[in-house]
Write an enzyme that holds these catalytic residues in place. Structure first.
Site, PDB file in Angstrom:
ATOM      1  N   HIS A 450       0.804  -1.223   0.000  1.00 18.89           N
ATOM      2  CA  HIS A 450       0.000   0.000   0.000  1.00 18.89           C
ATOM      3  C   HIS A 450       0.829   1.260   0.000  1.00 18.89           C
ATOM      4  O   HIS A 450       0.425   2.270  -0.567  1.00 18.89           O
ATOM      5  CB  HIS A 450      -1.049  -0.060   1.103  1.00 18.89           C
ATOM      6  CG  HIS A 450      -2.135  -0.984   0.679  1.00 18.89           C
ATOM      7  ND1 HIS A 450      -2.114  -2.319   0.965  1.00 18.89           N
ATOM      8  CD2 HIS A 450      -3.187  -0.771  -0.151  1.00 18.89           C
ATOM      9  CE1 HIS A 450      -3.146  -2.889   0.379  1.00 18.89           C
ATOM     10  NE2 HIS A 450      -3.817  -1.981  -0.308  1.00 18.89           N
ATOM     11  N   ARG A 557     -10.010   4.250  -3.005  1.00 15.71           N
ATOM     12  CA  ARG A 557      -9.682   3.339  -1.894  1.00 15.71           C
ATOM     13  C   ARG A 557     -10.110   4.021  -0.595  1.00 15.71           C
ATOM     14  O   ARG A 557      -9.338   4.737   0.019  1.00 15.71           O
ATOM     15  CB  ARG A 557      -8.180   3.056  -1.871  1.00 15.71           C
ATOM     16  CG  ARG A 557      -7.684   2.115  -2.967  1.00 15.71           C
ATOM     17  CD  ARG A 557      -6.212   1.799  -2.751  1.00 15.71           C
ATOM     18  NE  ARG A 557      -5.766   0.663  -3.537  1.00 15.71           N
ATOM     19  CZ  ARG A 557      -5.153   0.775  -4.714  1.00 15.71           C
ATOM     20  NH1 ARG A 557      -4.923   1.957  -5.243  1.00 15.71           N
ATOM     21  NH2 ARG A 557      -4.753  -0.311  -5.352  1.00 15.71           N
ATOM     22  N   ARG A 593     -15.009   2.303  -3.793  1.00 15.56           N
ATOM     23  CA  ARG A 593     -14.923   0.936  -3.285  1.00 15.56           C
ATOM     24  C   ARG A 593     -15.261   0.939  -1.805  1.00 15.56           C
ATOM     25  O   ARG A 593     -14.771   1.783  -1.055  1.00 15.56           O
ATOM     26  CB  ARG A 593     -13.514   0.376  -3.490  1.00 15.56           C
ATOM     27  CG  ARG A 593     -13.389  -1.053  -2.994  1.00 15.56           C
ATOM     28  CD  ARG A 593     -12.066  -1.661  -3.356  1.00 15.56           C
ATOM     29  NE  ARG A 593     -10.977  -1.132  -2.554  1.00 15.56           N
ATOM     30  CZ  ARG A 593      -9.716  -1.497  -2.716  1.00 15.56           C
ATOM     31  NH1 ARG A 593      -9.389  -2.368  -3.652  1.00 15.56           N
ATOM     32  NH2 ARG A 593      -8.772  -0.986  -1.963  1.00 15.56           N
ATOM     33  N   GLU A 687     -10.454 -10.201  -7.714  1.00 18.35           N
ATOM     34  CA  GLU A 687      -9.098 -10.238  -7.167  1.00 18.35           C
ATOM     35  C   GLU A 687      -8.827 -11.545  -6.430  1.00 18.35           C
ATOM     36  O   GLU A 687      -7.809 -11.691  -5.778  1.00 18.35           O
ATOM     37  CB  GLU A 687      -8.807  -9.012  -6.296  1.00 18.35           C
ATOM     38  CG  GLU A 687      -9.863  -8.680  -5.301  1.00 18.35           C
ATOM     39  CD  GLU A 687      -9.637  -7.347  -4.584  1.00 18.35           C
ATOM     40  OE1 GLU A 687      -8.548  -6.765  -4.680  1.00 18.35           O
ATOM     41  OE2 GLU A 687     -10.567  -6.912  -3.899  1.00 18.35           O
ATOM     42  N   ASN A 710      -3.351  -6.724  -8.147  1.00 17.92           N
ATOM     43  CA  ASN A 710      -2.391  -6.871  -7.037  1.00 17.92           C
ATOM     44  C   ASN A 710      -2.744  -8.112  -6.218  1.00 17.92           C
ATOM     45  O   ASN A 710      -1.903  -8.969  -5.960  1.00 17.92           O
ATOM     46  CB  ASN A 710      -2.418  -5.640  -6.122  1.00 17.92           C
ATOM     47  CG  ASN A 710      -2.169  -4.368  -6.891  1.00 17.92           C
ATOM     48  OD1 ASN A 710      -1.496  -4.401  -7.919  1.00 17.92           O
ATOM     49  ND2 ASN A 710      -2.701  -3.267  -6.420  1.00 17.92           N
ATOM     50  N   ASP A 711      -4.004  -8.185  -5.823  1.00 16.56           N
ATOM     51  CA  ASP A 711      -4.400  -9.355  -5.047  1.00 16.56           C
ATOM     52  C   ASP A 711      -4.563 -10.590  -5.927  1.00 16.56           C
ATOM     53  O   ASP A 711      -4.217 -11.695  -5.517  1.00 16.56           O
ATOM     54  CB  ASP A 711      -5.700  -9.072  -4.282  1.00 16.56           C
ATOM     55  CG  ASP A 711      -5.424  -8.313  -3.011  1.00 16.56           C
ATOM     56  OD1 ASP A 711      -4.483  -8.714  -2.293  1.00 16.56           O
ATOM     57  OD2 ASP A 711      -6.091  -7.300  -2.749  1.00 16.56           O
ATOM     58  N   ARG A 721       2.040 -10.347  -1.395  1.00 16.77           N
ATOM     59  CA  ARG A 721       2.388  -9.149  -2.168  1.00 16.77           C
ATOM     60  C   ARG A 721       3.401  -8.255  -1.457  1.00 16.77           C
ATOM     61  O   ARG A 721       3.976  -7.363  -2.064  1.00 16.77           O
ATOM     62  CB  ARG A 721       1.127  -8.353  -2.541  1.00 16.77           C
ATOM     63  CG  ARG A 721       0.339  -7.844  -1.388  1.00 16.77           C
ATOM     64  CD  ARG A 721      -1.062  -7.410  -1.802  1.00 16.77           C
ATOM     65  NE  ARG A 721      -1.137  -5.999  -2.114  1.00 16.77           N
ATOM     66  CZ  ARG A 721      -2.253  -5.359  -2.439  1.00 16.77           C
ATOM     67  NH1 ARG A 721      -3.396  -6.029  -2.532  1.00 16.77           N
ATOM     68  NH2 ARG A 721      -2.264  -4.092  -2.701  1.00 16.77           N
ATOM     69  N   CYS A 758      -8.006  -2.229 -12.264  1.00 18.30           N
ATOM     70  CA  CYS A 758      -7.611  -1.136 -11.364  1.00 18.30           C
ATOM     71  C   CYS A 758      -6.404  -1.521 -10.527  1.00 18.30           C
ATOM     72  O   CYS A 758      -5.912  -0.726  -9.736  1.00 18.30           O
ATOM     73  CB  CYS A 758      -8.772  -0.716 -10.476  1.00 18.30           C
ATOM     74  SG  CYS A 758      -9.308  -2.016  -9.364  1.00 18.30           S
TER      75      CYS A 758
HETATM   76  C1  PEP Z   1      -5.803  -4.929  -6.185  1.00 22.77           C
HETATM   77  O1  PEP Z   1      -5.780  -5.867  -5.383  1.00 22.77           O
HETATM   78  O2  PEP Z   1      -5.269  -4.983  -7.317  1.00 22.77           O
HETATM   79  C2  PEP Z   1      -6.482  -3.671  -5.843  1.00 22.77           C
HETATM   80  C3  PEP Z   1      -6.689  -2.740  -6.740  1.00 22.77           C
HETATM   81  O3  PEP Z   1      -6.813  -3.520  -4.535  1.00 22.77           O
HETATM   82  P1  PEP Z   1      -5.749  -3.129  -3.399  1.00 22.77           P
HETATM   83  O4  PEP Z   1      -4.428  -2.916  -4.049  1.00 22.77           O
HETATM   84  O5  PEP Z   1      -6.260  -1.891  -2.724  1.00 22.77           O
HETATM   85  O6  PEP Z   1      -5.787  -4.326  -2.506  1.00 22.77           O
HETATM   86 MG    MG Z   2      -7.013  -5.724  -3.599  1.00 17.30          MG
END
Ligand code: PEP
Ligand code: MG
Length: 841
Positions: A450, A557, A593, A687, A710-711, A721, A758
């Protein structure tokens, strides 16, 4: 003497070679060329002295005696000739510009570790490089390297003395090719005796890697080693040891499939890391350490100091308990140690003694901690150092709680800081003065953490997983962060500083030009509409994103609004915040979100149950359904934003329809309460692998899908991650992730639903063509990247993207996908820019 560029491509320092043998100059010195052409030409007049049996490397000796090795690609010996066509043979005389080799660049990009081609002067004991053309796009025949002869002061003692020899079998899978030759030559150069190796009726000086390669020794061949001179027997054993020690089965093919952990190169100043936010910066190193908080010695009254002390300790305890619940095993152990200390009877007794004597709670706590720390120090036991750190950390936490939020988080940094830390929390990042921050370097951390997201949002270059070497940077020392290439220069020289600063100026000018162009609606070159939206975390982000040309917000977010405070914002506060962001977007769509907490986003005032593995526990929509009171408040605030219809609702971490239906039901109830006739558009995040696989069911019941790469990458590859060691391999272009995205797009198109991306992959220029090819219609990216991504989309043709994405789905690794994409874009640039006809001066 001039060596001409033997193939068209981008030249760079040999340090960039993804192979320690070349980067470490074990074969000699030279230049790396990243080819755009597919033919290799002679760089000078001379004689071909060797061609590798597997055709990937050719060596030439110029008429002046310079020996040059041209090694097409890295680890291409493993291809055993596939993809190469030779036009010359050893012993042939050629003139500059003679075609030596043709290679299939597409094939190499897909099958070799790298297409980067080292051009190496191997007899650097006789010739030295005066200058080389680096960091430019060169055509065949452009001047590449300028050399001059060294004065020959031969070591007369070499070769005098005893003589001995032995025959030995070469077991190495590829015989004596470049890497084994380099190892043998390196060892031979260090000996005072002269070593020769004979095979196939030829004899080579073992100190010359080129000569060794030209023997053409293959696996299973016998070679004869002859040693003459001082300590000949010892020297013979040394060389036999090197040949025996060559791994029989080199692991190149395995390595080729895995994005390699950054290879340590020969330059001790260069520290390699993983790119978390792109960009380049020059600034002064600043190590983030605990700041010393000042406390008054005198207390107000004993009773109030005592109760303040209790309040502060309890606040720290609940924060630590919440953190422990959402932390990994090792981190949790540290936190649990802190929890023990905060209740330690000795510490409490010592602190209370000071309070009783009329001192402030802060003074008492600090004195108690420092006395214990001094006792531990006096034991001079290295293991105690950690306990001292724990104590000081805890001192800081309790003092911060006593002094209030602002003092707790204020982190003073000097101007133009390159912040160096082992790790960084989102709350620490938020507390930094960004106007003074030019880059971030973390020893640990992952590229999609993050903090990385927050840094990328405002365009602060950031590297993670740099390892402990980054701590070698001295405070206030000027350093260069190249987060485009993935390294830090710890002690740059004047030339490096000047060239980076020129690069930064050119880059700023180019970015401004692209930013101005980005105010238009985004379409591909063949007219397909692609929405380029922004990922936001605050009102400031929204204003910045609009300036950059954002066409909407694809992901707000909201959890960032909940961080760094003592209690959750109420409905009114949330409404004001969402409303302000909606207004800043000026009627552009705003995808909000719902709260995505848990996992790596703990919230101190919302202690979640202790979990063995928080990433697989209460996260995203699960947390919302577990605490429906929080979800209710948030949904009411979103529904009340004006004008109605501007906000869309996005649900995180969905795994099945039941979760979506529960939230939709709640939204409908709240609409009835608020008398809102129309349901806003509702989307879900893809995700988890489960949601990608079930995308056809999910797409039927929602308005849009937004892929959180990302997830999705973390869960598909089973790689945390935030894991520093795995960071180079956590790549959303892994074919497994791409197939999940393809599945999602296919399912969505059946139900005519839009698919957005995203996650961080949407902001990665290398991924854009693949994502569009798979059917993604909206890219929601970090605000700072909007202009660049819009420009890139405008240059792509959708049919070509489709062909590329079909092809990459069949590849075996993320690295292979990246090579294929790079090759594709080189091809397109070639067809746009210039033809690479040889030119000889
Ligand atoms: C993701 O997981 O790609 C996402 C956009 O959510 P976050 O990065 O906030 O977990
Ligand atoms: Mg995510």
């Amino acid at each position: 003497m001039i060596l001409r560029c033997p193939l068209a491509g981008w030249s760079s320092s040999l340090d960039e070679a993804p192979d320690p043998v070349f980067a470490g100059r074990m074969l000699g010195d030279g230049v790396l060329v990243d080819p755009t052409g597919h033919e290799l030409f002679a760089p000078c007049d001379g004689e071909i002295i060797s061609v590798a049996p597997s055709k990937h490397a050719v060596s030439i000796r110029s008429t002046e005696g310079v020996e040059v090795l041209m090694h097409v690609g890295i680890d291409t010996v493993a291809l055993d000739g596939a993809g190469f066509e030779l036009h010359v043979a050893a012993g042939e005389r050629v003139s500059a510009g003679t075609k030596l080799l043709t290679f299939d660049l597409d094939f190499l990009a897909r099958n070799a570790k790298s297409v980067a081609t080292p051009i190496i002067v191997t007899n650097t004991e006789r010739f030295e490089i005066i200058s080389a053309q680096l960091d430019r796009d060169l055509l065949v025949g452009d001047a590449l390297i300028e050399l001059r002869a060294k004065s020959l002061a031969q070591d007369e003692t070499r070769g005098a003395g005893e003589r001995c020899g032995a025959t030995i079998r070469v077991d190495h899978e590829h015989g004596i090719h470049a890497r084994p030759a380099a190892l043998i030559a390196n060892a031979a150069k260090k000996l005072s005796a002269q070593v020769e190796i004979s095979a196939q009726g030829k004899t080579a000086n073992a100190a010359s890697a080129i000569a060794l390669m030209s023997l053409g020794v293959r696996a299973g061949d016998d070679v004869v080693i002859t040693v003459t001179g001082a300590n000949a027997r010892k020297a013979l054993e040394a060389i036999k040891g090197v040949i025996r020690g060559l791994e029989p089965h080199e692991q190149v093919s395995a390595v080729a499939k895995v994005p390699a952990k950054p290879v340590p190169t020969g330059d001790p100043n260069r520290v390699r890391g993983v790119i978390a936010s792109r960009g380049v910066a020059i600034g002064s190193a600043f190590h983030l350490r605990r700041s010393e908080l000042s406390v008054p010695e005198r207390g107000t009254s004993v009773a109030s100091e005592r109760s303040e002390f209790e309040r502060a300790r309890n606040a720290v305890k609940s924060r630590l308990e919440a953190l422990a619940a959402s932390s990994h095993h090792q981190a949790r152990q540290v936190i649990e140690a802190h929890l023990e200390l905060v209740d330690d009877p000795e510490l409490l007794a010592a602190a209370n003694e000071h309070i009783e004597a009329g001192r402030s709670a802060g003074f008492g706590w600090r004195s108690a901690i420092r006395t214990s720390a001094d006792t531990l120090k006096s034991l001079s036991d290295a293991r105690m150092a950690e306990r001292i750190d724990d104590l000081l950390d805890l001192e800081h936490q309790v003092l911060a709680a006593l002094l209030g939020e602002e003092a707790a988080h204020a982190i003073e940094i000097p101007d133009q800081s390159i912040l160096i830390a082992a790790d960084l929390q989102p709350s620490q990042f938020i507390a930094l003065d960004k106007s003074k921050l030019v880059a971030i370097c973390l020893a640990n951390g992952g590229p999609t953490s993050h903090v990385a997201i927050l840094a990328a949002a405002i365009g602060v270059p950031m590297l993670v997983a740099l390892g402990d070497r980054i701590h070698d940077a001295r405070d206030q020392q000027s350093i260069i962060v190249d987060a485009d290439a993935g390294f830090v220069l710890l002690d740059p020289n004047d030339e490096q500083l000047a060239s980076t600063s020129a690069r930064l100026t050119a880059r700023r000018e180019e970015m401004e030009r692209v930013r101005l162009a980005a105010q238009r609606e985004c379409r591909t070159a063949d007219g397909v509409r692609i929405e380029v939206f922004a990922n936001l975390g605050s009102l400031a982000d929204a204003k910045f994103a609009v300036e950059q040309g954002a066409e909407g917000c694809g992901l707000l977010r909201t959890e960032f609004l909940f961080l760094d405070r003592e209690r959750a914002p109420d409905e009114g506060e949330q409404l004001r915040c969402y409303q302000d962001i909606a207004a800043a977007l000026d009627s552009r769509p705003l995808v909000i979100r719902t709260l995505d907490i848990g996992g790596d986003k703990p919230i101190p005032y919302l202690p979640l149950p202790r979990e063995e593995n928080p990433a697989l526990g209460l996260r995203g929509v699960r947390t919302s359904l577990w605490r429906p009171d929080l979800l209710r408040t948030q949904l009411r605030a979103i529904l009340r934003v004006q004008p109605q219809g501007q906000c869309r609702i996005l649900l995180p971490m969905i795994t099945e329809l039941a979760e979506t239906r529960s939230v939709v039901k709640l939204i409908d109830e709240l609409r009835a309460e608020l008398s809102i006739a129309n349901r806003p558009q509702i989307g879900i995040m893809i995700e988890t692998p489960a949601s990608a696989v079930l995308a056809d069911q999910l797409a039927r019941e929602v308005d849009f899908l937004s892929i959180g790469t990302n997830d999705l990458t973390q869960y598909a590859l089973a790689m945390d991650r935030g894991h520093a060691e795995l960071a180079p391999r956590i790549d959303g272009l892994h074919p497994a992730v791409l197939r999940l995205i393809a599945m999602t797009c296919e399912a969505a198109s059946k139900h005519e639903r839009l698919v957005a991306v995203c996650g961080g992959l949407a902001s990665d220029p290398a991924a854009v063509s693949v994502l569009l090819g798979l059917g993604v219609g909206e890219l929601s990216v970090v605000p700072a990247m909007i202009p660049q991504i819009k420009q890139l989309v405008a240059e792509l043709a959708i049919e070509e993207c489709r062909a590329l994405s079909e092809r990459v789905l069949l590849l075996e690794s993320a690295e292979a996908v990246r090579s294929a994409v790079a090759e594709r874009s080189r091809h397109s640039q070639r067809s746009i820019s210039h033809d690479t006809k040889a030119k000889w001066g």
